[in-house]
Design a protein around this motif. Structure first.
Motif, mmCIF file in Angstrom:
data_model
loop_
_atom_site.group_PDB
_atom_site.id
_atom_site.type_symbol
_atom_site.label_atom_id
_atom_site.label_comp_id
_atom_site.label_asym_id
_atom_site.label_seq_id
_atom_site.Cartn_x
_atom_site.Cartn_y
_atom_site.Cartn_z
ATOM 1 N N MET A 93 0.829 -1.196 0.000
ATOM 2 C CA MET A 93 0.000 0.000 0.000
ATOM 3 C C MET A 93 0.869 1.255 0.000
ATOM 4 N N ILE A 94 0.389 2.277 -0.710
ATOM 5 C CA ILE A 94 1.048 3.584 -0.745
ATOM 6 C C ILE A 94 0.070 4.589 -0.153
ATOM 7 N N PHE A 95 0.546 5.367 0.819
ATOM 8 C CA PHE A 95 -0.351 6.287 1.510
ATOM 9 C C PHE A 95 -0.157 7.725 1.034
ATOM 10 N N GLN A 96 -1.130 8.558 1.418
ATOM 11 C CA GLN A 96 -1.063 9.969 1.048
ATOM 12 C C GLN A 96 0.130 10.655 1.692
ATOM 13 N N ASP A 97 0.334 10.362 2.971
ATOM 14 C CA ASP A 97 1.306 11.115 3.731
ATOM 15 C C ASP A 97 2.553 10.275 3.959
ATOM 16 N N ALA A 98 3.537 10.446 3.088
ATOM 17 C CA ALA A 98 4.736 9.623 3.165
ATOM 18 C C ALA A 98 5.504 9.872 4.457
ATOM 19 N N LEU A 99 5.489 11.118 4.922
ATOM 20 C CA LEU A 99 6.308 11.447 6.077
ATOM 21 C C LEU A 99 5.880 10.654 7.303
ATOM 22 N N SER A 100 4.554 10.460 7.465
ATOM 23 C CA SER A 100 4.132 9.734 8.653
ATOM 24 C C SER A 100 4.100 8.229 8.422
ATOM 25 N N SER A 101 4.286 7.762 7.201
ATOM 26 C CA SER A 101 4.335 6.307 7.019
ATOM 27 C C SER A 101 5.762 5.773 6.929
ATOM 28 N N GLU A 133 19.573 0.527 -5.968
ATOM 29 C CA GLU A 133 18.986 0.157 -7.250
ATOM 30 C C GLU A 133 17.522 0.631 -7.337
ATOM 31 N N LEU A 134 16.791 0.369 -6.233
ATOM 32 C CA LEU A 134 15.380 0.775 -6.185
ATOM 33 C C LEU A 134 15.219 2.290 -6.265
ATOM 34 N N MET A 135 16.066 3.005 -5.538
ATOM 35 C CA MET A 135 15.980 4.467 -5.542
ATOM 36 C C MET A 135 16.259 5.016 -6.933
ATOM 37 N N ASP A 136 17.196 4.371 -7.604
ATOM 38 C CA ASP A 136 17.467 4.726 -9.006
ATOM 39 C C ASP A 136 16.230 4.495 -9.859
ATOM 40 N N ARG A 137 15.609 3.349 -9.605
ATOM 41 C CA ARG A 137 14.459 2.924 -10.394
ATOM 42 C C ARG A 137 13.293 3.913 -10.281
ATOM 43 N N VAL A 138 13.116 4.511 -9.097
ATOM 44 C CA VAL A 138 12.047 5.492 -8.947
ATOM 45 C C VAL A 138 12.575 6.906 -9.194
ATOM 46 N N ARG A 139 13.736 6.963 -9.834
ATOM 47 C CA ARG A 139 14.339 8.219 -10.299
ATOM 48 C C ARG A 139 14.603 9.233 -9.198
ATOM 49 N N ILE A 140 15.227 8.775 -8.138
ATOM 50 C CA ILE A 140 15.719 9.717 -7.141
ATOM 51 C C ILE A 140 17.143 10.084 -7.550
ATOM 52 N N PRO A 141 17.373 11.386 -7.823
ATOM 53 C CA PRO A 141 18.692 11.779 -8.310
ATOM 54 C C PRO A 141 19.768 11.471 -7.267
ATOM 55 N N ALA A 142 20.931 11.083 -7.723
ATOM 56 C CA ALA A 142 22.091 10.793 -6.868
ATOM 57 C C ALA A 142 21.754 9.782 -5.775
ATOM 58 N N ALA A 143 21.130 8.676 -6.165
ATOM 59 C CA ALA A 143 20.674 7.670 -5.204
ATOM 60 C C ALA A 143 21.814 7.191 -4.299
ATOM 61 N N LYS A 144 22.960 6.960 -4.867
ATOM 62 C CA LYS A 144 24.098 6.431 -4.099
ATOM 63 C C LYS A 144 24.482 7.358 -2.947
ATOM 64 N N GLN A 145 24.432 8.665 -3.234
ATOM 65 C CA GLN A 145 24.802 9.625 -2.196
ATOM 66 C C GLN A 145 23.683 9.789 -1.162
ATOM 67 N N ARG A 146 22.438 9.548 -1.586
ATOM 68 C CA ARG A 146 21.325 9.879 -0.702
ATOM 69 C C ARG A 146 20.782 8.687 0.083
ATOM 70 N N VAL A 147 21.342 7.509 -0.156
ATOM 71 C CA VAL A 147 20.802 6.310 0.480
ATOM 72 C C VAL A 147 20.916 6.379 2.007
ATOM 73 N N GLY A 148 21.856 7.189 2.513
ATOM 74 C CA GLY A 148 22.031 7.325 3.960
ATOM 75 C C GLY A 148 21.251 8.483 4.563
ATOM 76 N N ASP A 149 20.409 9.165 3.752
ATOM 77 C CA ASP A 149 19.626 10.293 4.268
ATOM 78 C C ASP A 149 18.350 9.813 4.954
ATOM 79 N N TYR A 150 17.828 10.678 5.819
ATOM 80 C CA TYR A 150 16.580 10.383 6.535
ATOM 81 C C TYR A 150 15.386 10.944 5.755
ATOM 82 N N PRO A 151 14.177 10.387 5.989
ATOM 83 C CA PRO A 151 13.005 10.829 5.219
ATOM 84 C C PRO A 151 12.813 12.345 5.178
ATOM 85 N N HIS A 152 13.024 13.020 6.321
ATOM 86 C CA HIS A 152 12.732 14.461 6.343
ATOM 87 C C HIS A 152 13.695 15.267 5.471
#
Ligand SMILES: Nc1ncnc2c1ncn2[C@@H]1O[C@H](COP(=O)(O)OP(=O)(O)O)[C@@H](O)[C@H]1O
Ligand SMILES: Nc1ncnc2c1ncn2[C@@H]1O[C@H](COP(=O)(O)OP(=O)(O)O)[C@@H](O)[C@H]1O
Ligand SMILES: [Mg+2]
Ligand SMILES: [Mg+2]
Lengths: 327, 354
Positions: A93-101, A133-152
């Protein structure tokens, strides 16, 4: 059929009595198909989805009847551990509010990776590579650098992509997206819907898209189920319903969209308000707001009448669907 | 054309970004609004659209004097009101009122509807003497389509649409000339949205109101507005009549925005060309040099980074519907709203009349 909901009933115990949130919902979606569930707030769209996913708040909620067939088997008769296995791996399931899920204290790489560690028994290192790989797949730029970032640390649109990535991680056969773009701006909404549609095609998934936006429905859905006061009032392929609705509520919704040739004129407005679920009016729940209502509408609950069987299946829960369709 | 009722020139609002607790030091600024100009004529509705964070609400708050501009002017009937204070400010404020977005949080839950709508009379007793207020409030309730007997009820006893009507009644209490409505229908369901939009249009005719109507729903803005301004990252990028903006947009951002709006007609799928923008909106604390849209624009060239494009009628369009102000060095017309032959319930002439 991938998923078939039959005569589902869900109630909530509240201080003021029993709220009948879902009153006999039936819908179905097949692999590769997009079903839009359309309705105003409180009509029972999310509760139905929660019942399908097995994440309903119980109590106060209670499934009071019905069947939910997934690949032919009734989810409501399964043991909890089997359902848990299906959830995530087979349906997501995908919810409206990503931040709280999303979990705020875990990096997105960790959260994505966990799907593979827990469900697929991968090593932490492999799981992290899969996350990138997944982050790349959903087109998040610079996935390798951002994989260690937090949702906010991500923008709203990017967070929604991360949720889509989470949902897709285990390549489920069914995705339920509950107002996935309602909180997003239109240009971001277009990016996210594009991505979702593309991934659905690629993996041949069934998609249930919950929304109140008639524009989004027209853009992506194959078929549509319109909900009102916990029931499906009309079900039809998307082209048919926009051409000629067979229920006065659907017609009212379509008519209230501002049209070019109406500039300077009053918009059509459905009068009144949706009913209180503690006191759903007898007969057709829409009758107090319906311009076509007659005596029988106040006494008899309309069944879901078949409108056409072929070449396409359509149904309407209006005693006077014929008049509505042709008038 | 007559002098505008309200004329906004080079309006700027910067919020300081500070660092340090003991010695607060300004390290930069959020450029929420950064050079906005437009006029509002009597009886007109000016729509303002743009994505969240582009500065719409900040403009609104400055128009109604809830906030002071960092620079620029707001002229009401020719007089700059942005730096008034005391009695002069009070007198002007009466004429420019605001209706807020969220009917759930903008009404004080502990006040009765009568107190909420009548509160402005406490500050402006000259509009309604004490003995007359109850009757006035009941009249206002009636005007916005609520039962005057509800005067002693509390906000939680009303639905979202009814609460928005209460907010509108309060905005009308002082008989203003201008109403600034910040996303007044965004939080409402489709069927209720139409009711509130109709009410706003009816009130405009009845009381000769001028509206600044802020929203992100482009089809509602088109329906209600005479002119439309499009904002991006603190600036107006294009402004014109509704037909000029929707049918003949010349700024690439307007074109991308319009093309992204889902069209409530499945037949449009085949006709439409969608411009999908890449990336996110840059931070208003550190906007791009030159044209602010250039980092996401498919037409950007060197000049766009070097030179800020002015909001003016592009030289390439001396006349016709494309000849309206557009802040792009390479303004070009592009039709993006698909045209589908009208069909079905909403599109044809046979609107239902029951
Ligand atoms: N946890 C809950 N407790 C009590 N009532 C609930 C709960 N969840 C949902 N409901 C009620 O069920 C009805 C349908 O809700 P929902 O399915 O969320 O509507 P929507 O169509 O907006 O998604 C609403 O009236 C809501 O108040
Ligand atoms: N009081 C404030 N202090 C600091 N930044 C603010 C403040 N109010 C608004 N902003 C910032 O100014 C920008 C414009 O905000 P706003 O006017 O609310 O945009 P909109 O209404 O178009 O969504 C945003 O980046 C927002 O975060
Ligand atoms: Mg919901
Ligand atoms: Mg705002």
């Amino acid at each position: 059929m991938l998923l078939e909901v039959r005569d589902l009933h869900v109630e909530f115990k509240t201080r003021d009595g029993v709220a009948k949130a879902v009153n006999g919902v039936a819908y179905a979606v097949d692999a590769g198909e997009t079903l839009a569930v359309l309705g105003e707030s409180g009509s029972g769209k999310s509760v139905t989805a929660q019942a399908v996913m097995g994440i309903l708040d119980v109590p106060p909620g209670r499934i009071a009847g019905g069947e939910i067939l997934f690949k032919g088997r009734d989810l409501l008769k399964m043991k909890e551990d089997e359902r848990r296995r299906i959830r995530g791996a087979e349906m997501a399931m995908i919810f409206q509010d990503a931040l709280s899920s999303l979990n705020p204290v875990l990096t997105v790489g960790k959260q994505l990776g966990e799907m593979y560690e827990v469900h697929r028994g991968m090593s932490r290192k492999d799981a992290r590579a899969k996350a990138v790989e997944l982050m790349d797949r959903v087109r998040i730029p610079a996935a390798k650098q951002r994989v260690g970032d937090y949702p906010h640390q991500f923008s709203g649109g990017m967070r929604q992509r991360i949720m889509i990535a989470m949902a897709l991680a285990l390549e489920p056969s069914l995705i339920i997206a509950d107002e996935p773009t309602t909180a997003l701006d239109v240009t971001v909404q277009a990016q996210v819907m594009d991505l979702l549609a593309e991934l659905q095609r690629e993996f041949n998934m069934g998609l249930i898209l919950i929304t109140h936006d008639l524009g989004v429905v027209a853009d992506v859905a194959d078929k549509i189920a319109v909900m009102y006061a916990g029931r499906i009032v009309e079900a039809a392929p998307v082209h048919e319903i926009y051409k000629a609705p067979a229920h006065p509520y659907t017609r009212g919704l379509l008519d209230s969209i501002p049209r070019l040739d109406q500039k300077g004129q009053e918009l059509y407005a459905i009068k009144g308000l949706p009913p209180n679920l503690l006191r759903i009016p007898p007969g057709c729940a829409f009758n107090p707001r319906c311009p076509m209502a007659r005596e029988v509408c106040r006494s008899d609950v309309p069944p879901l009448y078949p409108v056409t069987e072929s070449p396409v299946a359509r149904a309407s829960a209006c005693h006077f669907w014929k008049e509505c369709l042709h008038g | 054309m007559a002098e505008p009722l309200l004329e906004v020139k080079d309006l700027v609002k910067h919020y300081p970004l500070t660092q340090g607790i003991l010695f607060r030091k300004q390290v930069g600024a959020v450029k929420a609004v950064d050079g906005v100009s437009f006029g509002l004529h009597a009886g007109e509705t000016l729509g303002i659209v743009g994505e969240s964070g582009c500065g719409k609400s900040t403009v609104a708050r400055m128009l109604v004097n809830l906030e002071r501009p960092t620079a620029g002017s707001i002229a009401y009937k020719g007089e700059d009101i942005s730096r008034l204070s005391g009695r002069a400010l009070k007198a002007v404020r009466r004429n420019i009122q605001m209706v807020f977005q969220d009917p759930y949080t903008s009404l004080n839950p502990r006040m009765t509807v009568g107190d909420i709508i009548g509160e402005p009379y406490e500050i402006h007793p000259e509009v309604a003497p004490k003995g007359d207020r109850r009757r006035r409030v009941q009249e206002l309730l009636d005007v916005v389509g609520l039962n005057p007997e509800y005067i002693n009820r509390y906000p939680h006893q009303f639905s979202g649409g009814q609460r928005q009507r209460i907010g509108i009644a309060r905005g009308l209490a002082l008989q203003p000339e201008i109403i600034v409505a910040d996303e007044p229908v965004s939080a409402l369901d489709v069927s209720v949205q139409a009711q509130v939009v109709n009410l706003l249009e009816k009130l405009q005719d009845e009381f000769d109101l001028s509206y600044v109507f802020i929203a992100h729903d482009l089809s509602i803005v088109r329906h209600i507005s005479d002119r439309v301004g499009v904002m991006y990252l603190g600036r107006v990028v294009e402004i014109g009549t509704d037909t000029e903006i929707y049918e003949h947009p010349t700024h690439p951002y307007t074109q991308a925005l319009l093309s992204a709006v889902p069209v409530p007609d499945p037949q449009a799928r085949a006709h439409r060309e969608r411009i999908i923008l890449s990336g996110d909106v840059p931070s208003p604390a550190d906007p791009p040099s030159g044209c602010r849209f250039r980092t996401r624009c498919w037409k950007a060239r060197d000049r766009c980074a070097a030179e800020v494009p002015l909001l003016a009628v592009p030289e390439v369009f001396p006349s016709g519907p494309a000849a309206h102000p557009s802040a792009c060095h390479f303004a070009a017309e592009k039709r993006v709203v698909p045209h589908v032959p009208p069909e079905g319930p909403g599109g044809g002439a046979e609107q239902d009349t029951d």
